[in-house]
Scaffold this motif. Structure first.
Motif, short mmCIF file in Angstrom:
data_model
loop_
_atom_site.label_atom_id
_atom_site.label_comp_id
_atom_site.label_asym_id
_atom_site.label_seq_id
_atom_site.Cartn_x
_atom_site.Cartn_y
_atom_site.Cartn_z
N ARG A 2 0.85 -1.20 0.00
CA ARG A 2 0.00 0.00 0.00
C ARG A 2 0.88 1.25 0.00
NH1 ARG A 2 -5.27 -0.42 2.94
NH2 ARG A 2 -4.71 1.66 3.63
N ASP A 4 0.48 4.18 1.50
CA ASP A 4 0.72 4.81 2.81
C ASP A 4 1.80 4.05 3.58
OD1 ASP A 4 -0.90 2.58 3.22
OD2 ASP A 4 -2.15 3.54 4.75
N LYS A 5 1.77 2.73 3.50
CA LYS A 5 2.79 1.92 4.16
C LYS A 5 4.15 2.11 3.50
CE LYS A 5 3.65 -2.71 5.87
NZ LYS A 5 3.16 -4.10 5.94
N ARG A 16 2.60 6.02 9.83
CA ARG A 16 1.74 5.60 8.74
C ARG A 16 0.45 6.40 8.71
NH1 ARG A 16 -0.01 -0.65 7.64
NH2 ARG A 16 -1.38 -0.24 5.87
N SER A 17 -0.04 6.78 9.88
CA SER A 17 -1.28 7.57 9.92
C SER A 17 -1.07 8.97 9.33
CB SER A 17 -1.81 7.66 11.35
OG SER A 17 -0.90 8.33 12.17
N ALA A 20 -1.20 8.47 5.65
CA ALA A 20 -2.58 8.28 5.20
C ALA A 20 -3.34 9.61 5.18
CB ALA A 20 -3.29 7.28 6.11
N LYS A 24 -5.10 11.48 1.98
CA LYS A 24 -6.50 11.93 1.98
C LYS A 24 -6.62 13.39 1.57
CE LYS A 24 -8.22 8.81 5.52
NZ LYS A 24 -8.65 8.69 6.92
N LYS A 36 -5.78 6.84 -3.34
CA LYS A 36 -6.24 6.54 -1.99
C LYS A 36 -5.14 5.75 -1.28
CE LYS A 36 -11.15 6.37 -3.00
NZ LYS A 36 -12.37 5.55 -2.92
N SER A 37 -5.25 5.63 0.04
CA SER A 37 -4.23 4.93 0.83
C SER A 37 -4.07 3.47 0.42
CB SER A 37 -4.59 4.99 2.31
OG SER A 37 -4.59 6.31 2.75
N SER A 38 -5.12 2.88 -0.13
CA SER A 38 -5.07 1.46 -0.46
C SER A 38 -4.40 1.19 -1.81
CB SER A 38 -6.48 0.88 -0.49
OG SER A 38 -7.26 1.57 -1.45
N LYS A 39 -3.99 2.22 -2.53
CA LYS A 39 -3.35 2.04 -3.84
C LYS A 39 -2.07 1.23 -3.69
CE LYS A 39 -1.89 3.10 -8.08
NZ LYS A 39 -2.25 2.28 -9.18
N GLU A 40 -1.93 0.22 -4.55
CA GLU A 40 -0.73 -0.62 -4.54
C GLU A 40 0.39 0.07 -5.30
OE1 GLU A 40 -0.17 -3.74 -3.12
OE2 GLU A 40 -2.07 -3.45 -2.09
#
Length: 145
Positions: A2, A4-5, A16-17, A20, A24, A36-40
């Motif tokens: 991800r 953000d990670k 990490r927050s 994220a 956002k 978005k944060s979930s983007k690979e």
């Protein structure tokens, strides 16, 4: 991994927050699209990040397994940021460090007096020489009129 990670792992953000939250706020994009944060993230991706009013561009070389040490960061990302952006960052740091070194706190009374003297310029009076008669001579002349 991800995005953000990934940004946290390569030490672009402290937590990490925070990474994220910045995603956002649309301050991170992959290619030309905000994500978005979930983007690979994959090797070869170009990530654009707006941080501290500077536009960073990094290219993903490898995906780390977990958070890495600062010395290992160049193995995983390549900095593609414009030199102009780095110059802006240097100028900001110089402007902040110009007067006071980090951690010294507020100006002291002596600093304030020095600033006042600088602003007023050289307005020295004869009192500094100890000649009080000249100081009071203007007052005495006004009384005689």
């Amino acid at each position: 991994m991800r995005i953000d990670k990934f940004l946290w792992c390569v030490r672009f953000y402290k937590t990490r927050s925070i990474a994220a939250d910045e995603i956002k706020k649309n301050r991170v994009s992959v290619g030309s699209q905000t994500v978005k944060s979930s983007k690979e993230v994959n090797p070869g991706d170009l990530i654009k990040i707006r941080k501290n009013q500077i536009d960073y561009q990094i290219k993903v070389l490898q995906i780390p397994k977990s958070r890495i040490g600062a010395k290992l960061v160049p193995l995983h990302i390549e900095d593609k940021t414009d030199k102009e952006q780095h110059e802006i960052l240097k100028q900001r740091k110089l402007a902040q460090d110009y007067y006071r070194i980090k951690g010294e706190g507020r100006p002291t009374k002596k600093d304030r007096r020095d600033m006042d003297d600088y602003i007023e310029g050289d307005n020295s009076t004869d009192m500094e020489d100890g000649d009080w008669d000249l100081f009071f001579s203007d007052v005495d002349e006004n009384k005689e009129d």
